[in-house]
Design an enzyme around this catalytic site. Structure first.
Site, PDB file in Angstrom:
ATOM      1  N   CYS A   2       0.846  -1.179   0.000  1.00  0.00           N
ATOM      2  CA  CYS A   2       0.000   0.000   0.000  1.00  0.00           C
ATOM      3  C   CYS A   2       0.886   1.235   0.000  1.00  0.00           C
ATOM      4  O   CYS A   2       2.028   1.195   0.450  1.00  0.00           O
ATOM      5  CB  CYS A   2      -0.885   0.021   1.244  1.00  0.00           C
ATOM      6  SG  CYS A   2      -1.784  -1.510   1.468  1.00  0.00           S
ATOM      7  N   TRP A  76      -3.615  -2.104  -1.382  1.00  0.00           N
ATOM      8  CA  TRP A  76      -3.560  -3.433  -2.011  1.00  0.00           C
ATOM      9  C   TRP A  76      -4.037  -4.382  -0.926  1.00  0.00           C
ATOM     10  O   TRP A  76      -3.355  -4.587   0.082  1.00  0.00           O
ATOM     11  CB  TRP A  76      -2.133  -3.763  -2.446  1.00  0.00           C
ATOM     12  CG  TRP A  76      -2.051  -5.047  -3.203  1.00  0.00           C
ATOM     13  CD1 TRP A  76      -2.310  -5.221  -4.525  1.00  0.00           C
ATOM     14  CD2 TRP A  76      -1.679  -6.333  -2.685  1.00  0.00           C
ATOM     15  NE1 TRP A  76      -2.131  -6.541  -4.863  1.00  0.00           N
ATOM     16  CE2 TRP A  76      -1.746  -7.251  -3.750  1.00  0.00           C
ATOM     17  CE3 TRP A  76      -1.305  -6.805  -1.427  1.00  0.00           C
ATOM     18  CZ2 TRP A  76      -1.458  -8.596  -3.609  1.00  0.00           C
ATOM     19  CZ3 TRP A  76      -1.019  -8.151  -1.281  1.00  0.00           C
ATOM     20  CH2 TRP A  76      -1.088  -9.033  -2.371  1.00  0.00           C
ATOM     21  N   ASN A 100       0.465   0.222   6.093  1.00  0.00           N
ATOM     22  CA  ASN A 100       0.996  -0.635   5.026  1.00  0.00           C
ATOM     23  C   ASN A 100       1.650  -1.824   5.716  1.00  0.00           C
ATOM     24  O   ASN A 100       2.492  -1.635   6.582  1.00  0.00           O
ATOM     25  CB  ASN A 100       2.043   0.156   4.217  1.00  0.00           C
ATOM     26  CG  ASN A 100       2.790  -0.727   3.229  1.00  0.00           C
ATOM     27  OD1 ASN A 100       2.257  -1.722   2.735  1.00  0.00           O
ATOM     28  ND2 ASN A 100       4.033  -0.364   2.943  1.00  0.00           N
ATOM     29  N   GLY A 101       1.259  -3.043   5.344  1.00  0.00           N
ATOM     30  CA  GLY A 101       1.874  -4.223   5.960  1.00  0.00           C
ATOM     31  C   GLY A 101       0.805  -5.122   6.557  1.00  0.00           C
ATOM     32  O   GLY A 101      -0.370  -5.035   6.195  1.00  0.00           O
ATOM     33  N   LYS A 491       5.193 -12.012 -18.031  1.00  0.00           N
ATOM     34  CA  LYS A 491       4.679 -10.727 -18.540  1.00  0.00           C
ATOM     35  C   LYS A 491       3.306 -10.905 -19.174  1.00  0.00           C
ATOM     36  O   LYS A 491       2.407 -10.102 -18.967  1.00  0.00           O
ATOM     37  CB  LYS A 491       5.626 -10.120 -19.585  1.00  0.00           C
ATOM     38  CG  LYS A 491       6.926  -9.575 -19.096  1.00  0.00           C
ATOM     39  CD  LYS A 491       6.855  -8.253 -18.360  1.00  0.00           C
ATOM     40  CE  LYS A 491       6.783  -8.504 -16.863  1.00  0.00           C
ATOM     41  NZ  LYS A 491       8.003  -8.387 -16.147  1.00  0.00           N
ATOM     42  N   GLU A 494       0.704 -11.522 -16.463  1.00  0.00           N
ATOM     43  CA  GLU A 494       0.480 -10.329 -15.630  1.00  0.00           C
ATOM     44  C   GLU A 494      -0.398  -9.289 -16.278  1.00  0.00           C
ATOM     45  O   GLU A 494      -1.282  -8.742 -15.645  1.00  0.00           O
ATOM     46  CB  GLU A 494       1.831  -9.641 -15.370  1.00  0.00           C
ATOM     47  CG  GLU A 494       2.559 -10.066 -14.167  1.00  0.00           C
ATOM     48  CD  GLU A 494       3.806  -9.210 -14.011  1.00  0.00           C
ATOM     49  OE1 GLU A 494       3.914  -8.547 -12.989  1.00  0.00           O
ATOM     50  OE2 GLU A 494       4.666  -9.209 -14.920  1.00  0.00           O
ATOM     51  N   HIS A 510       9.179 -34.121 -22.502  1.00  0.00           N
ATOM     52  CA  HIS A 510       8.984 -34.917 -21.284  1.00  0.00           C
ATOM     53  C   HIS A 510       7.608 -34.664 -20.666  1.00  0.00           C
ATOM     54  O   HIS A 510       7.397 -34.969 -19.498  1.00  0.00           O
ATOM     55  CB  HIS A 510      10.090 -34.609 -20.269  1.00  0.00           C
ATOM     56  CG  HIS A 510      11.446 -35.000 -20.771  1.00  0.00           C
ATOM     57  ND1 HIS A 510      11.841 -36.309 -20.881  1.00  0.00           N
ATOM     58  CD2 HIS A 510      12.471 -34.246 -21.233  1.00  0.00           C
ATOM     59  CE1 HIS A 510      13.071 -36.339 -21.380  1.00  0.00           C
ATOM     60  NE2 HIS A 510      13.467 -35.101 -21.604  1.00  0.00           N
ATOM     61  N   LYS A 608       3.058  -2.969  -6.971  1.00  0.00           N
ATOM     62  CA  LYS A 608       4.456  -2.889  -7.374  1.00  0.00           C
ATOM     63  C   LYS A 608       5.422  -3.495  -6.357  1.00  0.00           C
ATOM     64  O   LYS A 608       6.118  -4.438  -6.649  1.00  0.00           O
ATOM     65  CB  LYS A 608       4.787  -1.426  -7.654  1.00  0.00           C
ATOM     66  CG  LYS A 608       6.139  -1.214  -8.270  1.00  0.00           C
ATOM     67  CD  LYS A 608       6.144  -1.599  -9.719  1.00  0.00           C
ATOM     68  CE  LYS A 608       7.510  -1.460 -10.345  1.00  0.00           C
ATOM     69  NZ  LYS A 608       7.574  -2.235 -11.600  1.00  0.00           N
TER      70      LYS A 608
HETATM   71  C1  F6R Z   1       6.898  -8.766 -12.390  1.00  0.00           C
HETATM   72  C2  F6R Z   1       7.441  -8.096 -11.224  1.00  0.00           C
HETATM   73  C3  F6R Z   1       7.576  -8.889  -9.971  1.00  0.00           C
HETATM   74  C4  F6R Z   1       8.809  -8.433  -9.177  1.00  0.00           C
HETATM   75  C5  F6R Z   1       8.841  -9.139  -7.814  1.00  0.00           C
HETATM   76  C6  F6R Z   1      10.093  -8.811  -7.036  1.00  0.00           C
HETATM   77  O1  F6R Z   1       6.776  -7.898 -13.483  1.00  0.00           O
HETATM   78  O2  F6R Z   1       7.739  -6.936 -11.248  1.00  0.00           O
HETATM   79  O3  F6R Z   1       7.604 -10.255 -10.212  1.00  0.00           O
HETATM   80  O4  F6R Z   1       9.963  -8.739  -9.902  1.00  0.00           O
HETATM   81  O5  F6R Z   1       7.712  -8.768  -7.085  1.00  0.00           O
HETATM   82  O6  F6R Z   1      10.208  -7.441  -6.871  1.00  0.00           O
HETATM   83  P1  F6R Z   1      11.585  -6.777  -6.485  1.00  0.00           P
HETATM   84  O7  F6R Z   1      12.497  -6.900  -7.666  1.00  0.00           O
HETATM   85  O8  F6R Z   1      11.258  -5.350  -6.178  1.00  0.00           O
HETATM   86  O9  F6R Z   1      12.096  -7.534  -5.303  1.00  0.00           O
END
Ligand code: F6R
Length: 613
Positions: A2, A76, A100-101, A491, A494, A510, A608
């Site tokens: 969040c 989130w 957040n958390g 990708k 997602e 396999h 993110k």
């Molecule tokens: C996919 C993506 C996620 C991050 C993952 C780790 O597009 O962005 O799979 O790679 O959540 O995030 P970081 O790199 O910030 O630890």
């Protein structure tokens, strides 16, 4: 996950809060809310869904929030559905809180409070914070003391900001496990608390990151910091480099596309920090000393960063003769890993805040047997928790990535890891200088090659148009292109919400080959390399069973195999193929998602920075 913001100053803060939430929305977008305080009351505004719903709600009101001190949140969902009732801030008679958390012991605290007659209005874990503080305030504690008593009984990882009805200029923020920063603006006599320095960039560059267990009291002119033992402490303020970040989407329809097109520049900047372009030598100070004589290392990460680790494993084994073990951080932290004495552990995370990766690093730090295991972080945010808790960190120069699906952060990780490989090959004497220079040269050419690929991006739109009709897609690659196949599948899942799975091409027969029919396209990544011919044979096995093929390869291989769809790539040294082959798979996912009309920058259910477990 969040995004949280608190602002206290002299002017009404609600538009400052909503503007800040726009910059934080990439962290979560299930619901948004804000609260301000003035004239002895707390005004609360919350809306389900994206931030524009909250803005529309406030715009419809005849009396927008008047307070000069307020808090805001973009959510989130972890505990409780993404409804208005579960949106933050949560309030009681005297306080409002954004969180957040996760509060792990919320059930216990909730039942204790319910026994005291407290009525809960949401399904969230966060609401216990509000009522616990309120309870202590009603017992006569000061806001600081009530907060300290509350913090003492909370378990879990969190960052919170608290607003007090009877103290209309004061906010208290606390950090345990999730980041929180204070910002000071001397021009506007304002003080801020936020989960994210990016969010504060338009207000100030003067930032202080709270350390683990810290809490802070802020007013427009003053702040006081306390550590986990409630002792006053001083922390250093730094000038954050994120001010240039807030440049919007420019001419691009989505952040993701903008960030794909930024790759020549940011990969170039990342490479420049490690490669002397005249001498073709690599500079990664201290890396040789950290690795010493070690012939093994651990790479630990999540998601896309984990795929970067898998590419690095192949490069480090091949060129630096270092035996590498890759782990998902979420698995590593719970499975009693056997670390060798002094074995270096490299943690890869663009945000540097991923809860599992951070926990994995802390686990290594606690590992007391034998010689210490040096912890190295590869991050895109120098001020992140992972960087600060590491023994040594390496920074990529991707700049802030706003699109939730990682693009430029990944390719800059690959660029940095390629440089790390050469630095260690040099340190260990596993490659002659001439070969290091050839490979460094191949890396220096990467930005130009990415530009070359981007110029042909229109060809991908046609392929994407067809791909959008598929319900299942298979990605295949070998060697260092297998992790890129995994990244391609991730990708597509997602952002286009199409089920995709990736396999090492040799594994196809396999089992996965049973899935092949004319409805399931296979995307084959087959650059010229020692294994190209093998991958092309696997492709032929799919084609002969009626499976549609999208081949990403060099022009010669495409001409020979005449697949339904193809994208021709420049021929480069195999060392740099993982970075370059990432570009078409990003574009393919992007254009497929656009064809399907999905929300490319903010795909459903995602956020993110994954700062919860
Ligand atoms: C996919 C993506 C996620 C991050 C993952 C780790 O597009 O962005 O799979 O790679 O959540 O995030 P970081 O790199 O910030 O630890």
């Amino acid at each position: 996950m969040c995004g949280i913001i608190g602002i206290t100053g002299k002017r009404p803060v609600y538009t400052l809060i909503t503007d800040t939430l726009k910059r934080l929305e990439y962290r979560g977008y299930d619901s948004a809310g804000l609260a301000t305080t003035s004239q002895g009351r707390i005004d609360l505004w919350r809306a389900q869904g994206k931030l524009h719903n909250l803005e529309a709600l406030i715009a419809r009101s005849h009396e927008p929030p008047p307070g000069t001190c307020g808090i805001g949140h973009t959510r989130w969902a972890t505990h409780g559905r993404p409804t208005e009732n579960n949106a933050h801030p949560h309030i009681s008679d005297n306080v409002a809180v954004v969180h957040n958390g996760i509060i792990e012991n919320f059930r216990t605290l909730k039942s204790q409070l319910e026994k005291k007659g407290v009525h809960f209005t949401s399904e969230t874990d966060s609401e216990v914070i509000v009522h616990t503080i309120d309870h202590h305030l009603k017992q006569g504690d000061s806001p600081l003391r009530a907060t300290q008593k509350t913090l003492a009984c909370l378990e879990g990882a969190f960052a919170i900001v608290i607003l007090f009805r009877e103290h209309p200029t004061m906010l208290i923020g606390a950090r345990r496990g999730s980041p929180l920063a204070i910002g000071i603006s001397e021009d506007t006599e304002e003080m801020y608390l936020s989960s994210d320095a990016i969010a504060l960039a338009p207000f100030t560059q003067k930032i202080c990151y709270l350390e683990e267990g810290d809490h802070a009291v802020i007013t427009p002119h003053q702040f006081t910091l306390y550590n986990a033992n409630n002792k006053k402490v001083e922390r250093a303020f730094t000038l954050t480099a994120t001010s240039g970040a807030i440049s919007g989407k420019g001419e691009f329809p989505h952040y993701m596309l903008k960030e794909i097109y930024e790759q020549p520049a940011v990969v170039g900047e990342t490479l420049e920090t490690f490669i002397d372009s005249l001498k073709r030598t690599i500079t990664m100070p201290s890396i040789g000393t950290i690795f010493g004589q070690s012939t093994t290392c651990r790479l630990i990460a999540c998601g896309t960063s984990y795929y970067a680790a898998q590419v690095a494993r192949i490069l480090l084994e091949r060129y630096a003769h270092i035996s590498v073990h890759c782990d998902y951080a979420s698995e590593f932290r719970y499975r009693d890993p056997m670390l060798r004495d002094g074995q270096p552990c490299l943690f890869i995370s663009q945000s540097g805040e991923t809860a599992d990766t951070l926990a994995a690093m802390r686990l290594v730090r606690q590992h007391k047997k034998g010689k210490k295991n040096p912890c190295i972080a590869l991050v895109n945010v120098a001020e992140s928790s992972l960087a600060r808790e590491s023994d040594h960190f390496i920074v990529t120069h991707a700049g802030p990535e706003i699109g939730v699906a990682s693009t430029k952060a990944f390719t800059t990780q690959l660029a940095a890891l390629s440089c790390l490989t050469l630095a260690l090959a040099d340190h260990r004497g596993t490659l002659p200088q001439a070969t290091i220079q050839t490979l460094a040269n191949a890396l220096i050419e990467v930005p130009t090659r990415i530009n070359q690929i981007l110029k042909q991006a229109d060809a991908i739109k046609d392929i994407a148009h067809d791909l959008a009709k598929a319900h299942h897609v298979m990605y295949l690659g070998r060697d260092s292109l297998y992790p890129i196949a995994l990244e391609g599948a991730l990708k597509l899942k997602e952002i286009a919400y199409i089920h995709a799975h990736a396999h090492a091409a040799g594994e196809m027969k396999h089992g996965p080959i049973a899935l092949i029919d004319e409805t399931m396209p296979s995307i084959i990544l087959a650059p010229p390399s020692a294994v190209q011919v093998k991958t092309l044979s696997n492709m032929a096995e799919i084609a002969s069973r009626g499976g549609p093929i999208i081949l990403i390869s060099d022009a010669r291989a495409i001409k020979k195999s005449a697949p339904q769809h193809a994208f021709a790539m420049p021929e480069v040294h195999d060392f740099t193929n993982p970075i370059l082959y990432t570009i078409p798979i990003q574009l393919l996912a992007y254009h497929t998602a656009v064809s399907l009309g999905t929300d490319v920058d903010q795909p459903k259910n995602l956020a993110k920075a994954v700062t919860v477990e």
